[in-house]
Design a protein around this motif. Structure first.
Motif, short mmCIF file in Angstrom:
data_model
loop_
_atom_site.label_atom_id
_atom_site.label_comp_id
_atom_site.label_asym_id
_atom_site.label_seq_id
_atom_site.Cartn_x
_atom_site.Cartn_y
_atom_site.Cartn_z
N ARG A 41 0.83 -1.21 0.00
CA ARG A 41 0.00 0.00 0.00
C ARG A 41 0.87 1.27 0.00
NH1 ARG A 41 -5.23 -1.29 0.72
NH2 ARG A 41 -5.67 -3.37 1.54
N ALA A 42 2.01 1.21 0.65
CA ALA A 42 2.91 2.36 0.67
C ALA A 42 3.49 2.64 -0.72
CB ALA A 42 4.04 2.13 1.67
N LEU A 43 3.56 1.61 -1.56
CA LEU A 43 4.11 1.78 -2.92
C LEU A 43 3.02 1.98 -3.97
CD1 LEU A 43 6.97 -0.85 -3.01
CD2 LEU A 43 7.19 1.62 -3.03
N ALA A 44 1.77 1.99 -3.53
CA ALA A 44 0.69 2.17 -4.50
C ALA A 44 0.95 3.43 -5.31
CB ALA A 44 -0.65 2.25 -3.77
N PRO A 45 0.71 3.34 -6.60
CA PRO A 45 1.04 4.48 -7.46
C PRO A 45 0.26 5.74 -7.08
CG PRO A 45 -0.13 2.77 -8.70
CD PRO A 45 0.09 2.25 -7.32
N ALA A 46 0.99 6.83 -7.07
CA ALA A 46 0.37 8.13 -6.83
C ALA A 46 0.15 8.80 -8.18
CB ALA A 46 1.29 8.97 -5.95
N ASP A 47 -0.71 9.74 -8.22
CA ASP A 47 -0.99 10.46 -9.48
C ASP A 47 0.08 11.54 -9.68
OD1 ASP A 47 -2.12 11.41 -11.76
OD2 ASP A 47 -3.73 12.50 -10.76
N LEU A 48 1.20 11.13 -10.26
CA LEU A 48 2.32 12.03 -10.44
C LEU A 48 2.69 12.22 -11.92
CD1 LEU A 48 4.54 10.52 -7.61
CD2 LEU A 48 3.16 12.58 -7.48
N ASP A 49 1.81 11.81 -12.81
CA ASP A 49 2.12 11.82 -14.23
C ASP A 49 2.53 13.20 -14.74
OD1 ASP A 49 1.68 9.12 -14.50
OD2 ASP A 49 -0.44 9.37 -15.04
N GLY A 50 1.82 14.22 -14.35
CA GLY A 50 2.11 15.55 -14.87
C GLY A 50 3.41 16.14 -14.37
N SER A 51 3.84 15.79 -13.18
CA SER A 51 5.01 16.43 -12.60
C SER A 51 6.30 15.62 -12.79
CB SER A 51 4.78 16.69 -11.11
OG SER A 51 4.62 15.46 -10.44
N TRP A 52 6.21 14.38 -13.19
CA TRP A 52 7.40 13.53 -13.33
C TRP A 52 7.81 13.49 -14.80
CZ3 TRP A 52 9.04 9.46 -9.55
CH2 TRP A 52 8.65 9.80 -8.26
N ARG A 63 10.14 1.51 -11.42
CA ARG A 63 10.69 0.57 -10.42
C ARG A 63 9.74 0.42 -9.24
NH1 ARG A 63 12.31 -3.95 -9.25
NH2 ARG A 63 13.75 -4.12 -7.53
N ARG A 64 9.12 1.51 -8.82
CA ARG A 64 8.12 1.44 -7.74
C ARG A 64 6.95 0.55 -8.15
NH1 ARG A 64 7.41 5.43 -3.53
NH2 ARG A 64 5.20 5.10 -3.87
N ARG A 65 6.50 0.69 -9.39
CA ARG A 65 5.41 -0.16 -9.90
C ARG A 65 5.82 -1.63 -9.89
NH1 ARG A 65 4.00 4.15 -13.04
NH2 ARG A 65 5.43 3.64 -14.71
N GLU A 66 7.06 -1.91 -10.31
CA GLU A 66 7.55 -3.30 -10.31
C GLU A 66 7.59 -3.87 -8.90
OE1 GLU A 66 11.36 -3.10 -12.17
OE2 GLU A 66 10.53 -2.71 -14.16
N LEU A 67 8.07 -3.06 -7.96
CA LEU A 67 8.11 -3.51 -6.56
C LEU A 67 6.71 -3.74 -6.02
CD1 LEU A 67 10.91 -1.19 -5.15
CD2 LEU A 67 11.03 -3.67 -5.40
N ALA A 68 5.79 -2.84 -6.33
CA ALA A 68 4.41 -3.00 -5.88
C ALA A 68 3.79 -4.27 -6.46
CB ALA A 68 3.58 -1.77 -6.26
N ASP A 69 4.07 -4.55 -7.73
CA ASP A 69 3.56 -5.78 -8.35
C ASP A 69 4.12 -7.02 -7.65
OD1 ASP A 69 2.14 -4.25 -10.16
OD2 ASP A 69 3.53 -4.58 -11.83
N GLY A 70 5.40 -6.99 -7.34
CA GLY A 70 6.02 -8.12 -6.63
C GLY A 70 5.42 -8.32 -5.25
#
Length: 96
Positions: A41-52, A63-70
């Motif tokens: 839950r701590a790695l759940a994706p945040a809505d950061l598309d516009g700023s990243w 990498r965060r998404r990959e870790l969250a999937d694992g």
């Protein structure tokens, strides 16, 4: 364990030790499952598309998404393990 044809008599002390072991395993799995779920839950994706925008930031996000999937897969595996332990406890209890 004493086997007499199709009937199996189980030593009550051995069965109780096995049940205690299974219950302890269930407790450990539950705690681990809770910890892994919290990390997921701590790695759940945040809505950061516009700023990243930079490549490093996109790589970090990926990498965060990959870790969250694992971690999500680990949660499912731990759920399966808990189900197996519950079934073993039920089987051991039924043999009483």
């Amino acid at each position: 364990m004493i086997q007499t044809g199709p009937i199996v008599l189980v030593d009550p002390a051995r069965r109780e030790r096995r049940l205690a072991e299974l219950r302890h395993r269930r407790m450990l799995l539950g705690g681990l499952r809770d910890d892994v779920d919290l990390a997921w839950r701590a790695l759940a994706p945040a809505d950061l598309d516009g700023s990243w925008r930079s490549a490093a930031q996109r790589g970090y996000s990926e990498r965060r998404r990959e870790l969250a999937d694992g971690l999500r897969r680990a949660c499912r595996d731990l759920d399966d393990a808990q189900t197996a332990v519950e079934a073993a406890i039920a089987a051991a209890t039924a043999s009483a």
